[in-house]
Design an enzyme around this catalytic site. Sequence first.
Site, short mmCIF file in Angstrom:
data_model
loop_
_atom_site.label_atom_id
_atom_site.label_comp_id
_atom_site.label_asym_id
_atom_site.label_seq_id
_atom_site.Cartn_x
_atom_site.Cartn_y
_atom_site.Cartn_z
N LYS A 39 -27.44 2.12 68.49
CA LYS A 39 -26.13 2.66 68.10
C LYS A 39 -26.03 4.11 68.55
CE LYS A 39 -27.90 3.34 63.42
NZ LYS A 39 -27.47 4.34 62.49
N HIS A 169 -31.51 -2.12 53.56
CA HIS A 169 -31.86 -0.87 54.25
C HIS A 169 -32.46 0.10 53.23
CE1 HIS A 169 -31.75 1.93 57.53
NE2 HIS A 169 -30.91 2.75 56.93
N ARG A 225 -35.98 -3.29 62.37
CA ARG A 225 -34.89 -2.60 63.07
C ARG A 225 -35.42 -1.22 63.47
NH1 ARG A 225 -32.78 -4.32 58.25
NH2 ARG A 225 -32.38 -2.18 57.59
N TYR A 271 -19.75 36.77 73.08
CA TYR A 271 -18.71 37.00 72.08
C TYR A 271 -19.25 37.72 70.86
CZ TYR A 271 -15.71 33.61 74.49
OH TYR A 271 -14.94 32.96 75.42
N CYS A 318 -21.75 30.10 73.81
CA CYS A 318 -20.31 29.93 74.07
C CYS A 318 -20.00 28.43 74.23
CB CYS A 318 -19.91 30.66 75.34
SG CYS A 318 -20.43 32.37 75.41
N MET A 319 -18.75 28.14 74.54
CA MET A 319 -18.36 26.73 74.69
C MET A 319 -19.13 26.07 75.84
SD MET A 319 -14.58 25.06 75.21
CE MET A 319 -13.89 25.54 73.65
N ASP A 320 -19.30 26.82 76.95
CA ASP A 320 -19.91 26.21 78.14
C ASP A 320 -21.11 27.00 78.68
OD1 ASP A 320 -17.38 24.55 78.43
OD2 ASP A 320 -16.61 26.59 78.72
C1 LIG Z 1 -28.89 -0.52 58.83
C2 LIG Z 1 -29.80 0.27 59.71
N1 LIG Z 1 -30.93 -0.30 60.14
C3 LIG Z 1 -31.79 0.37 60.93
C4 LIG Z 1 -31.56 1.66 61.33
C5 LIG Z 1 -32.57 2.38 62.17
O1 LIG Z 1 -33.17 3.38 61.43
P1 LIG Z 1 -34.27 4.33 62.08
O2 LIG Z 1 -33.57 5.06 63.17
O3 LIG Z 1 -34.66 5.24 60.97
O4 LIG Z 1 -35.35 3.45 62.58
C6 LIG Z 1 -30.39 2.28 60.90
C7 LIG Z 1 -30.14 3.67 61.30
O5 LIG Z 1 -29.67 4.49 60.60
C8 LIG Z 1 -29.49 1.57 60.07
O6 LIG Z 1 -28.36 2.14 59.64
#
Ligand SMILES: Cc1ncc(COP(=O)(O)O)c(C=O)c1O
Length: 392
Positions: A39, A169, A225, A271, A318-320
């Site tokens: 993600k 989780h 995960r 700045y 700065c911004m850039d």
């Molecule tokens: C539902 C869920 N599972 C797994 C993960 C992965 O977690 P991590 O990056 O701590 O391994 C996340 C990340 O936040 C998550 O939201």
Amino acid sequence: MKPYVRDTWVEVDLDAIRANVHTIRSHIPVGTRIMAVVKADGYGHGAVEVAREALSAGATALGVAMLDEAKVLRQAGIQAPILVLGYTPVDGVIQASEWEVELTAYHTEWVEEAESRLVQAGAARPVGIHIKVDTGMGRIGVRKEEELLELAAGLASATRLKWSGIFTHFACADEEDTAHTLAQHERFTALLAALKQHGFTLPTVHCCNTAAAIAFPKWGYDMIRFGIGLYGLYPSMYLKERRDVELTPALSLKTRIVHLKRAEEPMTISYGATYTAETGETIATLPIGYADGFPRAFSNRGFALHAGQKVQIVGRVCMDQTMIRITGATADIGDEVVLYGKQGEAEISLDEAAALLGTINYEVPCMLNYRVPRVYKREGQLVSVSHQILPK
Ligand SMILES: Cc1ncc(COP(=O)(O)O)c(C=O)c1O
């Protein structure tokens, strides 16, 4: 030709991604599968490239936060199972069927509405659903046994939804104090037992994020995960220092000096004139700023590596553009400067950057945005470049 004209880039070491999958593979039970969590554009590293590497290294599924992130992976031709870990508005269920993406559910009404929309649309492919159980994270998920049984029954009788998984989780699995995690796990096992008692056959069961996979590998169930560890970062300093597993950081942020000046008399920098260079100091300008996701909070506090040495960021970011004070070495326009990562023996880890910013390592690469090209390397050689600012 280089597909970008910019002297600031992120380098992602694909060998590190591969090594991290192998490391966790050898730490968890043999039968436990690995979902690579990609993600937030692979925690800023680039979802497509990281997903491909993780899958070829042995991960068998991908996790994202929202359906659009799943579509990006499908559009890139990735065929592995993908689970949306967060909430999906019920409107998204037709697309989930079309794109063959699994969704998370925790409300009976949502399940009923999703089923009816799929039936109405004549959707050819059932949508895989993972039930999310809230055992103590307090974010999303079904909490009560009766509600869970109702949800499972709803999924069992659905024709266009397929019950594919159940997960929870952990909120504190990265901490030394295990009380909350043990209580969450106990609650999870009690709910799984209740499902079995009521005659349900459990689908894919998963509860471990990186922290739990490191600290409680025997809780792997069918799948872990694996998020932050995939990128070679530890979920906390506590787990890093325990050294149960050796992870390899994958990301470096690099830039080049685009301007140099020597103060011939005291001169203020950037700045607000918050820094005054003394006579004789050399100040270099770097083409990166907060609009790239390099935080302004580094103003007069952050560091960079030049000629294998740690040097100070001076004046406001700065911004850039950002200025550094060159010390101990001569400098030239075009010299490579490392903002995150290693240069020779010197290193600015994402942990160190996060500590300076008062945040966690997760946030630091996530901030790096579409303006910064991602350069992918294997065995030190460039294999591909992704630059999202340019139209496809
Ligand atoms: C539902 C869920 N599972 C797994 C993960 C992965 O977690 P991590 O990056 O701590 O391994 C996340 C990340 O936040 C998550 O939201």
